[in-house]
Design a protein around this motif. Structure first.
Motif, PDB file in Angstrom:
ATOM      1  N   MET A 283       0.845  -1.177   0.000  1.00 57.30           N
ATOM      2  CA  MET A 283       0.000   0.000   0.000  1.00 57.30           C
ATOM      3  C   MET A 283       0.889   1.238   0.000  1.00 57.30           C
ATOM      4  N   LYS A 284       0.453   2.234  -0.752  1.00 54.80           N
ATOM      5  CA  LYS A 284       1.200   3.484  -0.859  1.00 54.80           C
ATOM      6  C   LYS A 284       0.454   4.585  -0.120  1.00 54.80           C
ATOM      7  N   ILE A 285       1.184   5.303   0.744  1.00 52.05           N
ATOM      8  CA  ILE A 285       0.613   6.364   1.555  1.00 52.05           C
ATOM      9  C   ILE A 285       1.263   7.689   1.191  1.00 52.05           C
ATOM     10  N   ALA A 286       0.450   8.713   0.944  1.00 52.73           N
ATOM     11  CA  ALA A 286       0.955  10.071   0.725  1.00 52.73           C
ATOM     12  C   ALA A 286       0.857  10.818   2.049  1.00 52.73           C
ATOM     13  N   ILE A 287       1.895  11.558   2.380  1.00 53.91           N
ATOM     14  CA  ILE A 287       1.897  12.322   3.627  1.00 53.91           C
ATOM     15  C   ILE A 287       2.324  13.753   3.344  1.00 53.91           C
ATOM     16  N   GLY A 288       1.682  14.683   4.037  1.00 52.79           N
ATOM     17  CA  GLY A 288       2.024  16.090   3.876  1.00 52.79           C
ATOM     18  C   GLY A 288       1.793  16.833   5.175  1.00 52.79           C
ATOM     19  N   ASN A 289       2.547  17.881   5.366  1.00 52.61           N
ATOM     20  CA  ASN A 289       2.468  18.638   6.614  1.00 52.61           C
ATOM     21  C   ASN A 289       2.965  20.048   6.407  1.00 52.61           C
TER      22      ASN A 289
ATOM     23  N   ASP B 238      -2.770   5.217  -2.144  1.00 52.48           N
ATOM     24  CA  ASP B 238      -4.015   4.596  -1.700  1.00 52.48           C
ATOM     25  C   ASP B 238      -4.728   5.437  -0.650  1.00 52.48           C
ATOM     26  N   LEU B 239      -3.956   6.005   0.255  1.00 52.59           N
ATOM     27  CA  LEU B 239      -4.494   6.822   1.343  1.00 52.59           C
ATOM     28  C   LEU B 239      -3.538   7.965   1.624  1.00 52.59           C
ATOM     29  N   GLY B 240      -4.018   8.955   2.377  1.00 52.98           N
ATOM     30  CA  GLY B 240      -3.173  10.089   2.734  1.00 52.98           C
ATOM     31  C   GLY B 240      -3.246  10.405   4.204  1.00 52.98           C
ATOM     32  N   ILE B 241      -2.182  11.024   4.697  1.00 51.88           N
ATOM     33  CA  ILE B 241      -2.109  11.514   6.067  1.00 51.88           C
ATOM     34  C   ILE B 241      -1.597  12.945   5.981  1.00 51.88           C
ATOM     35  N   ILE B 242      -2.321  13.865   6.612  1.00 50.40           N
ATOM     36  CA  ILE B 242      -1.925  15.271   6.579  1.00 50.40           C
ATOM     37  C   ILE B 242      -1.895  15.815   8.007  1.00 50.40           C
TER      38      ILE B 242
ATOM     39  N   ALA C  27     -14.524   7.444  10.901  1.00 49.85           N
ATOM     40  CA  ALA C  27     -14.228   8.091   9.618  1.00 49.85           C
ATOM     41  C   ALA C  27     -13.968   7.047   8.534  1.00 49.85           C
ATOM     42  N   ARG C  28     -13.298   5.965   8.910  1.00 49.56           N
ATOM     43  CA  ARG C  28     -13.038   4.890   7.944  1.00 49.56           C
ATOM     44  C   ARG C  28     -14.282   4.017   7.767  1.00 49.56           C
ATOM     45  N   GLN C  29     -14.897   3.570   8.874  1.00 47.04           N
ATOM     46  CA  GLN C  29     -16.024   2.642   8.809  1.00 47.04           C
ATOM     47  C   GLN C  29     -17.244   3.237   8.117  1.00 47.04           C
ATOM     48  N   HIS C  30     -17.583   4.461   8.449  1.00 43.76           N
ATOM     49  CA  HIS C  30     -18.838   5.056   7.979  1.00 43.76           C
ATOM     50  C   HIS C  30     -18.669   6.024   6.823  1.00 43.76           C
ATOM     51  N   ASN C  31     -17.518   6.696   6.739  1.00 47.23           N
ATOM     52  CA  ASN C  31     -17.343   7.740   5.725  1.00 47.23           C
ATOM     53  C   ASN C  31     -16.344   7.374   4.641  1.00 47.23           C
TER      54      ASN C  31
ATOM     55  N   ALA D 274      -1.214  10.389  17.920  1.00 46.55           N
ATOM     56  CA  ALA D 274      -1.130  10.503  16.465  1.00 46.55           C
ATOM     57  C   ALA D 274      -0.718   9.171  15.832  1.00 46.55           C
ATOM     58  N   LEU D 275       0.262   8.504  16.418  1.00 45.67           N
ATOM     59  CA  LEU D 275       0.702   7.204  15.891  1.00 45.67           C
ATOM     60  C   LEU D 275      -0.426   6.176  15.996  1.00 45.67           C
ATOM     61  N   GLY D 276      -1.178   6.240  17.086  1.00 41.24           N
ATOM     62  CA  GLY D 276      -2.330   5.347  17.227  1.00 41.24           C
ATOM     63  C   GLY D 276      -3.388   5.621  16.180  1.00 41.24           C
ATOM     64  N   PHE D 277      -3.620   6.894  15.880  1.00 41.66           N
ATOM     65  CA  PHE D 277      -4.591   7.258  14.844  1.00 41.66           C
ATOM     66  C   PHE D 277      -4.187   6.665  13.496  1.00 41.66           C
ATOM     67  N   VAL D 278      -2.910   6.767  13.178  1.00 41.77           N
ATOM     68  CA  VAL D 278      -2.417   6.236  11.901  1.00 41.77           C
ATOM     69  C   VAL D 278      -2.671   4.737  11.829  1.00 41.77           C
ATOM     70  N   ASP D 279      -2.376   4.033  12.896  1.00 42.55           N
ATOM     71  CA  ASP D 279      -2.590   2.585  12.928  1.00 42.55           C
ATOM     72  C   ASP D 279      -4.060   2.241  12.722  1.00 42.55           C
ATOM     73  N   ILE D 280      -4.931   2.927  13.427  1.00 42.81           N
ATOM     74  CA  ILE D 280      -6.375   2.686  13.277  1.00 42.81           C
ATOM     75  C   ILE D 280      -6.822   3.011  11.859  1.00 42.81           C
ATOM     76  N   PHE D 281      -6.386   4.136  11.337  1.00 43.22           N
ATOM     77  CA  PHE D 281      -6.777   4.578   9.995  1.00 43.22           C
ATOM     78  C   PHE D 281      -6.398   3.538   8.936  1.00 43.22           C
ATOM     79  N   LEU D 282      -5.201   3.003   9.052  1.00 45.98           N
ATOM     80  CA  LEU D 282      -4.711   2.054   8.049  1.00 45.98           C
ATOM     81  C   LEU D 282      -5.298   0.653   8.203  1.00 45.98           C
ATOM     82  N   ASN D 283      -5.834   0.344   9.369  1.00 40.75           N
ATOM     83  CA  ASN D 283      -6.317  -1.014   9.623  1.00 40.75           C
ATOM     84  C   ASN D 283      -7.822  -1.129   9.776  1.00 40.75           C
ATOM     85  N   THR D 284      -8.544  -0.050   9.566  1.00 40.29           N
ATOM     86  CA  THR D 284     -10.001  -0.074   9.670  1.00 40.29           C
ATOM     87  C   THR D 284     -10.587  -0.047   8.266  1.00 40.29           C
TER      88      THR D 284
END
Length: 145
Positions: A1-7, A59-63, A95-99, A116-126
């Motif tokens: 999986m490819k993740i785009a990140i920006g900040n 595939d997904l992004g993190i900002i 956000a992942r399950q419903h939206n 923040a690290l926990g959010f990333v894990d949940i986001f990628l695995n939900t």
């Protein structure tokens, strides 16, 4: 999986830690964010993330930005983007399950690095639940009423 990140400058420290975790887990990462703490305009990096996700180059992004608001607003200007501003685990999961969120916006000045690290894990695995939620998601890019 490819993740785009920006900040922007407010998210640089967290971005570096997120990058380490993603690379350790074998994700390919497109880093569009700034690597310094010098003030910069978040749209300059966030549009690049949204473009990558919208065009299926990622595939997904993190900002990340200070409040997460500006980054999320910028990303959501793109027709194919569903960026979710999240500050707790339940919001990330929903956000992942419903939206079917395809970009996670993290408010770097309002959550800890561990959160923040926990959010990333949940986001990628939900996973998106589909079903009744699909009908609603399908209406997001459509102008109605």
């Amino acid at each position: 999986m490819k993740i785009a990140i920006g900040n922007d400058h407010a998210g640089t420290e967290y971005k570096f830690e997120i990058l380490k975790v993603l690379k350790d887990k074998g994700f390919e990462v497109l880093n569009f964010g700034t690597d310094t703490n010098e003030s910069m305009d978040y749209p300059d990096t966030i549009h690049l993330v949204a473009d990558a996700v919208e065009s299926n180059k990622a595939d997904l992004g993190i900002i990340l930005c200070g409040s997460g608001n500006g980054a999320q607003m910028t990303a959501n200007k793109h027709q194919g983007i569903r960026a979710a501003l999240c500050w707790n685990n339940e919001l990330v999961s929903l956000a992942r399950q419903h939206n079917n969120a395809n970009i996670l916006s993290i408010p770097a000045r309002f959550v800890s690095l561990q959160q923040a690290l926990g959010f990333v894990d949940i986001f990628l695995n939900t996973k998106f639940e589909g079903g009744r939620h699909q009908t609603r998601v399908d209406k997001i890019p459509t102008k109605c009423c």
